[in-house]
Each structure stands twice: as C-alpha cells, then as structure tokens.
Motif scaffolding. Sequence first.
Motif, PDB file in Angstrom:
ATOM      1  N   THR A 108       0.833  -1.206   0.000  1.00 60.05           N
ATOM      2  CA  THR A 108       0.000   0.000   0.000  1.00 60.05           C
ATOM      3  C   THR A 108       0.865   1.253   0.000  1.00 60.05           C
ATOM      4  O   THR A 108       0.622   2.196  -0.763  1.00 60.05           O
ATOM      5  CB  THR A 108      -0.938   0.016   1.218  1.00 60.05           C
ATOM      6  N   ALA A 112       0.948   3.700  -3.180  1.00 55.95           N
ATOM      7  CA  ALA A 112       0.414   5.029  -2.855  1.00 55.95           C
ATOM      8  C   ALA A 112       1.458   6.108  -3.119  1.00 55.95           C
ATOM      9  O   ALA A 112       1.127   7.193  -3.620  1.00 55.95           O
ATOM     10  CB  ALA A 112      -0.038   5.078  -1.396  1.00 55.95           C
ATOM     11  N   THR A 116       1.063   9.047  -5.812  1.00 59.03           N
ATOM     12  CA  THR A 116       1.179  10.435  -5.376  1.00 59.03           C
ATOM     13  C   THR A 116       2.198  11.196  -6.206  1.00 59.03           C
ATOM     14  O   THR A 116       1.976  12.361  -6.572  1.00 59.03           O
ATOM     15  CB  THR A 116       1.567  10.480  -3.884  1.00 59.03           C
ATOM     16  N   ALA A 135      -0.616  12.475  -0.577  1.00 63.62           N
ATOM     17  CA  ALA A 135      -0.757  11.085  -0.144  1.00 63.62           C
ATOM     18  C   ALA A 135      -1.919  10.939   0.830  1.00 63.62           C
ATOM     19  O   ALA A 135      -2.684   9.959   0.767  1.00 63.62           O
ATOM     20  CB  ALA A 135       0.541  10.606   0.497  1.00 63.62           C
ATOM     21  N   THR A 136      -2.054  11.912   1.717  1.00 65.06           N
ATOM     22  CA  THR A 136      -3.171  11.883   2.672  1.00 65.06           C
ATOM     23  C   THR A 136      -4.501  11.954   1.952  1.00 65.06           C
ATOM     24  O   THR A 136      -5.439  11.193   2.256  1.00 65.06           O
ATOM     25  CB  THR A 136      -3.051  13.048   3.664  1.00 65.06           C
ATOM     26  N   ILE A 139      -5.218   8.562   0.196  1.00 61.51           N
ATOM     27  CA  ILE A 139      -5.600   7.495   1.125  1.00 61.51           C
ATOM     28  C   ILE A 139      -6.994   7.746   1.699  1.00 61.51           C
ATOM     29  O   ILE A 139      -7.794   6.809   1.865  1.00 61.51           O
ATOM     30  CB  ILE A 139      -4.561   7.359   2.245  1.00 61.51           C
ATOM     31  N   THR A 142      -9.499   6.804  -0.902  1.00 62.89           N
ATOM     32  CA  THR A 142      -9.539   5.336  -0.969  1.00 62.89           C
ATOM     33  C   THR A 142     -10.345   4.770   0.190  1.00 62.89           C
ATOM     34  O   THR A 142     -11.188   3.883   0.002  1.00 62.89           O
ATOM     35  CB  THR A 142      -8.105   4.768  -0.947  1.00 62.89           C
ATOM     36  N   TRP A 143     -10.107   5.292   1.388  1.00 66.92           N
ATOM     37  CA  TRP A 143     -10.797   4.804   2.590  1.00 66.92           C
ATOM     38  C   TRP A 143     -12.305   5.054   2.485  1.00 66.92           C
ATOM     39  O   TRP A 143     -13.119   4.174   2.780  1.00 66.92           O
ATOM     40  CB  TRP A 143     -10.225   5.490   3.826  1.00 66.92           C
ATOM     41  N   VAL A 308      -3.935   0.869  -5.948  1.00 64.99           N
ATOM     42  CA  VAL A 308      -4.072   1.283  -4.548  1.00 64.99           C
ATOM     43  C   VAL A 308      -5.376   0.755  -3.952  1.00 64.99           C
ATOM     44  O   VAL A 308      -5.377   0.110  -2.894  1.00 64.99           O
ATOM     45  CB  VAL A 308      -4.011   2.827  -4.413  1.00 64.99           C
ATOM     46  N   VAL A 312      -5.540  -2.332  -1.092  1.00 67.20           N
ATOM     47  CA  VAL A 312      -6.051  -2.078   0.261  1.00 67.20           C
ATOM     48  C   VAL A 312      -7.250  -2.972   0.559  1.00 67.20           C
ATOM     49  O   VAL A 312      -7.311  -3.634   1.607  1.00 67.20           O
ATOM     50  CB  VAL A 312      -6.427  -0.592   0.438  1.00 67.20           C
ATOM     51  N   ALA A 345      -4.647   1.252   5.528  1.00 70.25           N
ATOM     52  CA  ALA A 345      -4.556   2.589   4.938  1.00 70.25           C
ATOM     53  C   ALA A 345      -3.750   3.531   5.824  1.00 70.25           C
ATOM     54  O   ALA A 345      -2.890   4.281   5.337  1.00 70.25           O
ATOM     55  CB  ALA A 345      -5.958   3.155   4.701  1.00 70.25           C
ATOM     56  N   LEU A 349      -0.067   5.004   4.885  1.00 72.23           N
ATOM     57  CA  LEU A 349       0.134   6.447   4.811  1.00 72.23           C
ATOM     58  C   LEU A 349       1.266   6.882   5.730  1.00 72.23           C
ATOM     59  O   LEU A 349       2.094   7.727   5.356  1.00 72.23           O
ATOM     60  CB  LEU A 349      -1.158   7.175   5.187  1.00 72.23           C
TER      61      LEU A 349
END
Length: 421
Positions: A108, A112, A116, A135-136, A139, A142-143, A308, A312, A345, A349
């Motif tokens: 991940t 990621a 990014t 990146a934040t 993620i 994605t979450w 990604v 995950v 995740a 991160l």
Amino acid sequence: MSVHEVTQTTPPSTWRSKWAALGPGLLAASAAIGASHLISSTQAGALFGWQLVGLVILANVLKYPFFRFGPQYTAETGRSLVEGYARRGKVYLWVFFVLAALSSVVSTAGVALLCTVILANLLPASWAVGIPLLATALIVITWILLVGGHYVALDGVTKVIVTLLAVSTVIAVVMAASQGAVRQPGFEDPSPWTLASLPFLVALIGWMPAPIEISALNSMWVRAKGEDRTVSTKDVLFDFNAGYFTSMVLAVFFITLGMLVQYGSGTELQMAGGAYIPQLMSMYGSAIGQWAVPLMGTIAFLAMFGTVISVVDGYARACAESLRLIRGAPEMSRRHKDVWITGIAAIGLGIVVWMSAELSTMLRFAMISAFLTAPVFAWLNFSIIRSERPLSPAIRVLSYLGLAFLTGFGLLFIVSELGLL
C-alpha cells in the motif's frame, strides 16, 4: 448465500450473466497492472526492446493455473481460498497471514507513493502541493470509497478504471508507433541473457503478473460478488479470464511503449519507480509532443490508483478472513474488514509520510518473501483444487510446468543473492 449454493439453481451461463459476473477478475487485473506493468514491463521494453516479450508471455501462461484456482475453488465450493489453506493446516494459514499482513502495508505504501508522485507531476507546479498532503488525500479518498461504498463501489470504480486504462494505453502506443521508434543509428542491442541482467529478470518475472497471493484476494472478491447475485462457475471463470488476459495483453503493450519511446534513445534510464515515471512522461512528450504528456500521466495515474484501491481492499479481506479462521469465528464481519482497511490505509500512509526513505528496503523484503513462498502457495492452490475435482490434462500439465518454472526461478534468485553466480 454462497457462490456454491447459488450455482446449484442458476440457469445456463449466458452472455448477459457473464457480463454481470465481471468484477473480481478485473480487480485482480487492476492490482497487477500497477508497478509490475507500468514500471517493470515498460522498463523491459526500454532496456531490451522486444527481447523479453516471449518471457513475459511465458510467465503469464505458466502461472495461469495458480491464479485461476483461487476463484474456481470459491465458485465450486463456496469457501474462500484462505479457508482452503486453513483446511490444509494451520501452519499454512499462519504463513499466509503473516505474508499478507506484511505485504498489505508495504505494498500500500509503495503504490500510494508512486500514485502520489504521478499526481504531483500532473498538477500545476504553481500549486506547490507536497507529497504528504497529496498522499493523505489519496488514502482518505480510498478509505471513503472502500468503507463507505464497500464492494459495490469498488466493483464499479474498477470497471471504469480498467476500461479507461486499456483504451488510453492502446491509444498511447498507437500514437507512439505513428512517430516511429527513437532508436539512434548505430545503437547495439544489449542482451538480457547475462548475469548482470539477472536481478532485473527475477524482479520482472517474479511479480508478473502479480504475487501468487493475489489468487486468494481474487477468491475473496468472488465470494463478495456472490453475496448479492447468482454467479455460476462458468461465469466466474469468464470474469477471471477476461481480467487475466487483459492484464497479459497490457503487459505487452507497456513493453511496446517502452521500446518505442525509450529504447536506444541514448538517455540513461532511471530505474527507481518514483524517478522513472516522470522520465517516461517527459520522454513520451519529447517523442509525441508535449500536448500528449497528460495522456501518459493519465495512464500512469489510473494504473496506480486502481492498484491502490484493490490492494487495500483485497489484503484487508484476506487478513480479516485469516484472523477469523485463526480465532475460529463463524464468519467474517463487515466491521472486521473495515477495521483492516482502516489499519492498512493508516499504516501505509504513515510509511509514506515518515518512513519513505526505508520504503525501498521494505518493498525488497516483501518482494523476496513473496517470491520465495510463491512455489509453496502455487502448490497449495494446485493441491486444494485437485482434491475437490479432477483437472483436465492440459491444466494439470501446465500446473506441473508452472511449478517447475516458479521453483527454478526461486532457486536462481537464491543462488544470485548468495553471490554464487
């Protein structure tokens, strides 16, 4: 209702039912197309032209049975492949769990970070958005997609991503071919069949099209797909074949792209993924025109974003299922799966933001672990499906050839790492 249960009352497979079954196989393809295709396959073409196309196709063909056995086992029994490992012995389940848990966060973080970097190159320089913030955002999106939308959202988004990726890749290769290769006069073809090239070949073939444990992730997606619709074994295998062969064809297209845009250009190739992608985008723009750089960037971003979200979700399902079986719980709850998604995740991160300098070492360790255990899990997949049903002579022979291929490459890798060659 399980896949196995619904197949008992399903009508004969039709094109409509096949179309409805598409999803898990495309997810597996999306997980594979990331680094192994976008980077390794393109670099293979950039370094050696057409010389490795045959080896890449051979690797895909010889590994085909072991990836197929995952969704096939679930379609025929209603059990996940992880359950199959547990039925063979707790030691196999524990090895898979440890390997999956390690690969989940490291993979991940790796994909990621690449995604990014690509996104940062696509955004205007004046925005000056840093890697940690991008990146934040990646993620978090994605979450939200996975926890809020669950499998239905994942399935729908992946179909769009794989379709756009396939179409845009074909367009990019056709455009590059229309301009002709960038090979300079007098350039001599380097041979990939040397000891110096062995580490690259091992990495290329070891993860082509993906680590073997992706077969277990595919199995989990097949079961998720079968929770709200009837899915026959024929339709499940149609979906798997569609994804697998799409992945294989795209690998050849990425090799072609590297050959057309970079092979023999005289420019030293950047081998690190984070540096290679911007270089590929730049050289594509030089060969086609700067107006085409966004197309290459879109291909790269789609490839990595699809990887990604599938990595995950797939590893979260596999880890939650493994832990359920270790604890002896009756079934995997949605809450447990979401906890794993959140943990994977968040840790991924954290690695990108605070430990990116150590990421290459972690990825190498994960690659070595997956590579060396590949023959074991390939044999497990083979033995599990063989215990449930007789296999056709062609699949049986291909399985034995694949086992020999994986074992031989594993031994070659060990000998190379020990410095005996």
